[in-house]
Design an enzyme around this catalytic site. Structure first.
Site, short mmCIF file in Angstrom:
data_model
loop_
_atom_site.label_atom_id
_atom_site.label_comp_id
_atom_site.label_asym_id
_atom_site.label_seq_id
_atom_site.Cartn_x
_atom_site.Cartn_y
_atom_site.Cartn_z
N HIS A 16 -5.82 4.84 -1.01
CA HIS A 16 -6.53 4.85 0.27
C HIS A 16 -5.75 4.03 1.29
O HIS A 16 -6.26 3.74 2.37
CB HIS A 16 -7.95 4.30 0.09
CG HIS A 16 -8.85 5.24 -0.66
ND1 HIS A 16 -8.83 5.36 -2.04
CD2 HIS A 16 -9.76 6.16 -0.23
CE1 HIS A 16 -9.72 6.28 -2.40
NE2 HIS A 16 -10.28 6.78 -1.32
N ASP A 76 -0.12 0.60 -7.95
CA ASP A 76 -0.68 -0.74 -7.77
C ASP A 76 0.48 -1.68 -7.52
O ASP A 76 1.47 -1.67 -8.27
CB ASP A 76 -1.51 -1.19 -8.96
CG ASP A 76 -2.44 -2.32 -8.52
OD1 ASP A 76 -3.31 -2.08 -7.68
OD2 ASP A 76 -2.27 -3.46 -8.99
N SER A 77 0.37 -2.44 -6.47
CA SER A 77 1.53 -3.21 -6.05
C SER A 77 1.11 -4.53 -5.45
O SER A 77 -0.08 -4.79 -5.26
CB SER A 77 2.34 -2.38 -5.05
OG SER A 77 1.50 -1.76 -4.10
N LYS A 180 14.57 1.27 3.25
CA LYS A 180 13.57 0.68 2.33
C LYS A 180 13.40 1.57 1.09
O LYS A 180 13.31 1.06 -0.03
CB LYS A 180 12.22 0.49 3.05
CG LYS A 180 11.17 -0.19 2.16
CD LYS A 180 9.83 -0.42 2.82
CE LYS A 180 8.81 -0.95 1.80
NZ LYS A 180 7.42 -0.96 2.26
N HIS A 185 10.67 -1.81 -4.38
CA HIS A 185 9.95 -1.81 -5.66
C HIS A 185 9.37 -0.43 -5.96
O HIS A 185 9.46 0.08 -7.06
CB HIS A 185 8.83 -2.87 -5.61
CG HIS A 185 8.00 -2.82 -4.35
ND1 HIS A 185 8.55 -2.70 -3.11
CD2 HIS A 185 6.65 -2.83 -4.16
CE1 HIS A 185 7.58 -2.65 -2.20
NE2 HIS A 185 6.42 -2.73 -2.81
#
Ligand code: ITT
Length: 199
Positions: A16, A76-77, A180, A185
């Site tokens: 989201h 998830d970061s 980027k 990551h």
């Protein structure tokens, strides 16, 4: 262990967060897959009850895959700051408060670091690709660097304006998205996902 190949025409991007959705859509562009965001499908945002990036990524991917009946990719970061014992880490989004104000979150990092000279930090992203039958593949990426103050740049999202990757002078907030995407990551985790499941 053999990885499951992704061979479906459609994929739910189980986020989201509009900043992440843009990046994941960019990363997926070379692959012939039709993507739909969790928000566009009206999927609920599951509560992130896990204590690791892996657990939260899997929880979000499973919830979306089950609800949509389609494979789902979740991310998830977060930012882990050495001088703060790895905080904000898995609660990086929560530091921005209910208004998702990352000016507030970045100011808290700076305030809690105070005069700590150790500014080393890294971003972590865990991507989880889940199928409606419950199978899940999980990949982690990291980029190491340091946090600076004051924040600089209006590109990117979240903590990007205060993060400088190792070997660079500009923040992720000042960096072109294409650059980027070479080093982030999320890009590192994405390359592992592609090699394992899209190869
Ligand atoms: P979803 O769970 O819906 O994907 P979220 O924003 O809640 O959205 P997370 O729980 O994974 O996602 O929170 C991670 C936070 O870490 C995110 O809100 C960002 O502020 C920050 N973050 C992650 N990747 C980042 C990046 O590439 N650049 C800057 N900040 C990032």
């Amino acid at each position: 262990m053999a990885h499951r190949r992704f061979a479906e025409p459609r994929l739910v991007v189980a986020t989201h967060n509009p900043g992440k959705l843009v990046e994941i859509a960019d990363l997926l562009r070379p692959f012939a897959v039709d993507i739909v965001g969790a928000g566009a499908l009206g999927l609920a945002e599951p509560e992130e009850t896990g204590t690791t990036f892996e657990a939260n990524a899997e929880l979000k991917a499973h919830a979306a895959a089950r609800a949509a009946g389609l494979p789902a990719l979740a991310d998830d970061s977060g930012l882990a700051v050495n001088g703060l014992g790895g905080a904000p880490g898995v609660v990086s989004a929560r530091w921005a408060g209910p208004n998702k104000d990352f000016g507030v979150a970045m100011a808290r990092v700076q305030r809690e670091l105070a005069d700590n000279a150790d500014r080393r930090a890294h971003f972590v992203a865990v991507l989880a690709l889940a199928w409606p039958d419950g199978h899940c593949e999980t990949f982690r990426g990291e980029v190491h660097g340091r946090v600076i103050w004051p924040p600089r740049g209006t590109k990117g999202f979240g903590y990007d304006p205060m993060f400088v990757a190792g070997g660079h002078d500009i923040t992720f907030g000042e960096m072109e998205p294409a650059t980027k995407h070479e080093i982030s990551h999320r890009a590192v985790a994405f390359r592992k996902l592609v090699a394992a499941c899209f190869g």
